[in-house]
Design an enzyme around this catalytic site. Structure first.
Site: not given
Ligand code: MG
Length: 310
Positions: A14-15, A206, A208, A239, A248
């Site tokens: 997803r991300d 989470h 990055h 993002c 990420n």
């Protein structure tokens, strides 16, 4: 599971993929998710039930969610931001739903076009439907330390948003360091405040890798007591609302670090490399993870040429 062990939440499907310029065919996403589950992952974020125009890369959310490879003990998570998402997610057997807000008002406006207050109003029907259908809800709090628009975020603001996510019924809150600007001292300070607030045991982190701090920040969080870490295969992602944000923290980098510390992740590093290689071939670009690239250079994963698909 020993209290020293960790859980990785693999967010690549997803991300990661939502930030790739080219859409990936549904069957390759499903094969990727299956490979991740087979590598040992028990938490995988698979897609987002958002408007296809908002995230065209995940326009096949309904198809992906209806083809999830069922594996014993694997929890699949998908973003379900509002009641439109609920109607779609209810038709699938996605186990856990995720909601988004942020500690920065400006970021929230740009990201989901709502104030923090309005974001909680939107959550109400999602939380109610999840509760009724026996699903858990994961809350994301973005911009926990830095915002691309507001700069440094007051940690007490983050603590209050996390507290509220817990109070409305989120079983877990993922602390999103959206732009990858934070350093370990800030992470330690924020996690300490969340521990004092009594909510750190409900938090995942989470991070990055924009400034290469992903693993350093994860280690800082681990040392304060965090045991759940979001990461993406090969370092996929970024993002779209945070200019300059790199991917990420890579799953391979985290597993390599924890393996070296004797901390169990439950994920086999070589099998993780195999899974990431599937996506690297589908995307046709080199994945940024340090550990992934080092292991590929040492011959781990599929041989070149074995992944070419028409
Ligand atoms: Mg991310």
């Amino acid at each position: 599971m020993s209290p020293d062990d960790v859980t990785i939440v693999e967010v690549g499907p997803r991300d990661g993929l939502q930030n790739e310029p080219n859409p990936v065919p549904t069957e390759r996403k499903v094969a990727f998710i299956a490979a991740l589950a087979d590598a040992g992952h028990r938490r995988i974020e698979v897609t987002a039930f958002v408007h296809p125009k908002a995230i065209p890369q995940l326009a096949d959310a309904d198809e992906v969610a209806s083809q999830l490879p069922r594996r014993e003990g694997v929890v699949y998570t998908a973003l379900v931001p509002n009641d439109h998402g609920v109607a779609r997610a209810m038709k699938t057997d996605v186990d856990q739903w995720a909601l988004f807000t942020a500690a920065s008002e400006t970021f929230n406006q740009k990201n989901i076009k709502a104030s923090i207050e309005e974001s909680f109003e939107r959550f109400a029907p999602v939380l109610a439907a999840a509760r009724e259908s026996g699903r858990t809800v994961r809350g994301y709090c973005s911009t926990i330390l830095h915002c691309p628009y507001e700069g440094r975020i007051d940690p007490s603001m983050t603590v209050s948003v996390v507290r509220r996510l817990v109070d409305v019924g989120c079983s877990e809150v993922s602390l999103g360091e959206t732009i990858g600007r934070a350093t370990p001292g800030e992470v330690r300070d924020l996690c300490g405040r969340l521990a004092v607030e009594g909510v750190l045991d409900r938090c995942a982190v989470h991070f990055h890798d924009t400034y290469g701090m992903g693993c350093a920040n994860a280690l800082a969080a681990y040392e304060v007591g965090v045991r759940t870490f979001d990461a993406s295969a090969g370092g996929l992602g970024g993002c779209p609302y945070a200019p300059g944000a790199a991917g990420n923290t890579a799953t391979e980098d985290l597993i390599f670090m924890f393996n070296g510390m004797g901390v169990k992740t439950g994920v086999d590093l070589d099998a993780q490399v195999e899974a990431s290689a599937l996506m690297e071939a589908a995307l046709g670009r080199q994945l940024p993870s340090h550990a992934y690239r080092a292991l590929r250079a040492r011959g781990k994963g599929p041989k070149p040429g074995h992944l070419e698909m028409s």
